[in-house]
Design a protein around this motif. Structure first.
Motif, PDB file in Angstrom:
ATOM      1  N   LYS A  23      -4.714  11.468  -7.866  1.00 21.39           N
ATOM      2  CA  LYS A  23      -4.010  10.437  -7.087  1.00 21.39           C
ATOM      3  C   LYS A  23      -2.782  11.021  -6.397  1.00 21.39           C
ATOM      4  O   LYS A  23      -2.475  10.674  -5.257  1.00 21.39           O
ATOM      5  CB  LYS A  23      -3.609   9.285  -8.000  1.00 21.39           C
ATOM      6  N   ARG A  24      -2.073  11.911  -7.085  1.00 21.63           N
ATOM      7  CA  ARG A  24      -0.903  12.582  -6.503  1.00 21.63           C
ATOM      8  C   ARG A  24      -1.277  13.335  -5.235  1.00 21.63           C
ATOM      9  O   ARG A  24      -0.615  13.200  -4.191  1.00 21.63           O
ATOM     10  CB  ARG A  24      -0.312  13.552  -7.522  1.00 21.63           C
ATOM     11  N   SER A  27       0.823  -1.208   0.000  1.00 17.81           N
ATOM     12  CA  SER A  27       0.000   0.000   0.000  1.00 17.81           C
ATOM     13  C   SER A  27       0.860   1.262   0.000  1.00 17.81           C
ATOM     14  O   SER A  27       0.558   2.233  -0.695  1.00 17.81           O
ATOM     15  CB  SER A  27      -0.936   0.006   1.220  1.00 17.81           C
ATOM     16  N   THR A  69      -1.846  11.724   2.360  1.00 15.79           N
ATOM     17  CA  THR A  69      -1.727  10.510   3.178  1.00 15.79           C
ATOM     18  C   THR A  69      -0.318  10.356   3.732  1.00 15.79           C
ATOM     19  O   THR A  69      -0.139  10.037   4.919  1.00 15.79           O
ATOM     20  CB  THR A  69      -2.095   9.264   2.350  1.00 15.79           C
ATOM     21  N   MET A  70       0.686  10.606   2.889  1.00 16.76           N
ATOM     22  CA  MET A  70       2.073  10.443   3.337  1.00 16.76           C
ATOM     23  C   MET A  70       2.448  11.505   4.361  1.00 16.76           C
ATOM     24  O   MET A  70       3.170  11.217   5.325  1.00 16.76           O
ATOM     25  CB  MET A  70       3.022  10.466   2.141  1.00 16.76           C
ATOM     26  N   ASP A  90       2.294   1.824  -3.376  1.00 24.22           N
ATOM     27  CA  ASP A  90       1.309   2.411  -4.277  1.00 24.22           C
ATOM     28  C   ASP A  90       1.214   3.925  -4.076  1.00 24.22           C
ATOM     29  O   ASP A  90       1.093   4.691  -5.041  1.00 24.22           O
ATOM     30  CB  ASP A  90      -0.070   1.778  -4.052  1.00 24.22           C
ATOM     31  N   LEU A  91       1.271   4.356  -2.828  1.00 22.07           N
ATOM     32  CA  LEU A  91       1.256   5.792  -2.546  1.00 22.07           C
ATOM     33  C   LEU A  91       2.468   6.472  -3.171  1.00 22.07           C
ATOM     34  O   LEU A  91       2.363   7.548  -3.766  1.00 22.07           O
ATOM     35  CB  LEU A  91       1.261   6.035  -1.028  1.00 22.07           C
ATOM     36  N   TYR A  92       3.612   5.842  -3.031  1.00 25.99           N
ATOM     37  CA  TYR A  92       4.842   6.402  -3.598  1.00 25.99           C
ATOM     38  C   TYR A  92       4.716   6.514  -5.115  1.00 25.99           C
ATOM     39  O   TYR A  92       5.099   7.519  -5.713  1.00 25.99           O
ATOM     40  CB  TYR A  92       6.033   5.534  -3.225  1.00 25.99           C
ATOM     41  N   ASP A 124       1.972   6.807  -6.880  1.00 28.93           N
ATOM     42  CA  ASP A 124       1.030   7.881  -7.213  1.00 28.93           C
ATOM     43  C   ASP A 124       1.682   9.255  -7.077  1.00 28.93           C
ATOM     44  O   ASP A 124       1.427  10.163  -7.884  1.00 28.93           O
ATOM     45  CB  ASP A 124      -0.205   7.802  -6.304  1.00 28.93           C
ATOM     46  N   LEU A 125       2.517   9.405  -6.054  1.00 29.60           N
ATOM     47  CA  LEU A 125       3.250  10.665  -5.897  1.00 29.60           C
ATOM     48  C   LEU A 125       4.223  10.874  -7.048  1.00 29.60           C
ATOM     49  O   LEU A 125       4.375  11.971  -7.575  1.00 29.60           O
ATOM     50  CB  LEU A 125       4.021  10.666  -4.572  1.00 29.60           C
ATOM     51  N   ALA A 154      -2.222  10.972  -2.400  1.00 27.30           N
ATOM     52  CA  ALA A 154      -1.039  10.289  -1.877  1.00 27.30           C
ATOM     53  C   ALA A 154      -0.199  11.229  -1.020  1.00 27.30           C
ATOM     54  O   ALA A 154       0.300  10.844   0.045  1.00 27.30           O
ATOM     55  CB  ALA A 154      -0.198   9.746  -3.035  1.00 27.30           C
ATOM     56  N   ARG A 155      -0.041  12.481  -1.471  1.00 29.14           N
ATOM     57  CA  ARG A 155       0.734  13.453  -0.687  1.00 29.14           C
ATOM     58  C   ARG A 155       0.101  13.668   0.680  1.00 29.14           C
ATOM     59  O   ARG A 155       0.792  13.647   1.708  1.00 29.14           O
ATOM     60  CB  ARG A 155       0.821  14.780  -1.434  1.00 29.14           C
TER      61      ARG A 155
END
Length: 526
Positions: A246-247, A217, A253-254, A220-222, A224-225, A250-251
């Motif tokens: 998505k970017r 997961s 969330t991170m 996947d975030l990485y 999308d960023l 993701a940002r």
């Protein structure tokens, strides 16, 4: 009147309706033709002798964008032959002036804040990825402080501890990865190296908590960023395209994940067990006494991970691909380790890396031929005269430097397009860097560096925006190289010396994917 009305009845309406698309198409085609003709005439008849020559192009706005984007280095060298080291081309409607060779590097990379600006160029691309108040979304003075925080977090003690952590990650990786089962097989180098470098960087720079979050997961975030670095976002970062949505998700969330780690540490729930950058930034304060806010720590962590990840994964991929064309060099590297460290090959240490010159030369030669970033851009803030020319660059232009060009020029390197780590045997690095000793030193706020850019070899840039992760990058790349040489023999699948092409489709240069090589596990008893 009635007659004309009758004639223009149903039949006339039908004719008008059917001819409208044809007319529109004709108007559009005429407009395009006229635009092209006027554009060509403008280039032929209205040349400004006080500005650099413009690369000839047929279509306005698009200009040379396509030919530049397909192969920047071919574009640079082709136009250097026609126009010299200084020329202008149209990049998505923007006049972009290229300044090549060491003088060009110095002109742009050492430019003063009043003359050139990086934030205006890169903020639209980077801020949606890294977040607010960090890197290019803050005044230059604050960015220099943030660079100082990071640089002084990369202490010798920290680097020493990172070698052990990176080695452990490499050993665990080759034991559990599905592509390294059995005694021999193949692996897709860019994909596998991207995975390994993010594990090693996150574990060493950002701590065990962050490394443990790199499950599917988080990966996947990485990803999308990473899509936020699409070239279209130089112009349209705000457009709600799927990859931009998505970017942004993701940002957010991170940043939340990193902030939670910081808050947990501040509360005392997590004991301090290493030298990672999060602990260091938690102790840092700006010159006005303000503590670095949690969201800025999170943003800096994202920037640190992503910037290092792209350059390191690209470079180690090229190293593996180049070594696959020269299996005998892989054995030479192994023999260097045995000769220096002992036949039993003990665990590598930070101090050992400096005793392995051929390993360092493999990294250095790869960076020479495969610079991770092919173009460095700046916005002109006031008219700038190019020394030794009649040219004055107006504020309507961007400036482009490409240190990778001087690194593959025959004026500085014999057979520059041949990958040969042994070219560095005769103290070539010292000779290239000797000019820096006589150059003025300057501190932009993050440590004293040479102000000059006389060396044709600048894989980490120069000036106030020079990469501060240079020492970490060399350490990380050499440590991974040591681990792989100990574990595997590597060769091209067909036994040839062919090398894959370069993918220039994003901001960062990287090998075309897939790029598969063959590996064979070594007999540990030997």
């Amino acid at each position: 009147m009635g007659l004309f009305t009758t004639v223009a009845g149903p039949l006339g309406a039908f004719t008008a309706n059917t001819s409208t698309p044809v007319l529109i198409t004709a108007y559009v085609a005429s407009f395009i033709v006229v635009s092209i003709v006027l554009n060509v005439l403008k280039q032929l008849l209205f040349k400004n002798p006080n500005e650099p020559p413009i690369v000839f192009h047929w279509v306005p706005v698009i200009g040379s964008t396509i030919s530049y984007g397909m192969d920047p280095y071919k574009f640079f060298f082709t136009n250097r032959e026609k126009y010299g080291n200084v020329f202008t081309f149209i990049l998505l409607g923007k006049k972009t002036t290229v300044c090549l060779d060491t003088k060009g590097n110095n002109f742009i990379l050492n430019g003063k804040i009043k003359d050139v600006n990086a934030e205006e160029i890169y903020s639209p691309l980077c801020t949606p990825v890294f977040g607010k108040d960090v890197v290019y979304d803050c005044p230059n003075s604050k960015l220099m402080e943030q660079k100082r925080f990071v640089k002084f977090g990369l202490t010798q003690d920290a680097l020493r501890s990172y070698v052990r952590l990176i080695t452990q990650e490499c050993e665990d990786f080759v034991k559990r990865h599905k592509d390294f089962k059995g005694q021999k097989g193949t692996f897709n180098v860019p994909k596998v190296m991207a995975e390994l470098t993010i594990y090693t960087a996150s574990r060493s720079l950002q701590g065990e908590e962050v490394r443990n979050k790199f499950n599917s997961s988080f990966a996947d975030l990485y990803h999308d960023l990473d899509m936020g670095f699409s070239p279209i976002n130089f112009m349209l970062p705000w457009v709600p395209l799927p990859h931009n949505r998505k970017r942004d998700a993701a940002r957010n969330t991170m940043i939340q994940l990193y902030s939670e780690i910081v808050q947990k540490r501040r509360s005392g729930e997590a004991g301090k067990t290493g030298h990672d950058m999060i602990w260091h930034l938690m102790d840092c304060k700006y010159k006005d006494g303000t503590q670095v806010p949690d969201h800025e720590i999170a943003g800096i962590m994202i920037a640190l991970l992503m910037a290092g990840q792209h350059s390191s994964s690209s470079t180690i991929s090229w190293i593996m691909l180049r070594l696959a064309t020269k299996p005998q060099l892989v054995e030479e590297l192994l023999q260097e380790q045995k000769a220096v460290l002992g036949a039993d090959l003990p665990e590598i240490t930070y101090d050992d890396l400096s005793k392995l010159p051929l390993h360092a030369q493999v990294v250095r030669e790869t960076l020479r031929m495969h610079a991770p970033i092919h173009s460095i851009l700046r916005q002109v803030k006031q008219p700038m005269h190019v020394e030794g020319t009649p040219y004055v660059i107006p504020t309507s232009h961007s400036l482009l430097s490409s240190p990778g060009v001087s690194a593959i020029m025959p004026e500085y390197f014999h057979n520059p397009n041949v990958w040969d780590p042994h070219r560095w045997d005769s103290n070539l690095a010292e000779k290239l860097e000797a000019g820096d000793e006589d150059e003025e030193k300057i501190d932009y706020g993050w440590g004293t560096v040479s102000k000059g850019t006389n060396s044709p070899y600048l894989p980490f840039g120069a000036g106030r925006h020079r990469c501060i992760g240079e020492q970490f990058a060399y350490m990380q790349l050499q440590t991974i190289l040591v681990a792989f040489v100990r574990e595997f023999k590597i060769r091209n699948v067909d036994g040839s010396d062919r090398i894959v092409g370069t993918d220039y489709s994003s901001l960062f240069s990287r090998p075309l994917n897939p790029a598969v090589v063959e590996w064979e596990r070594r007999n540990k008893e030997l």
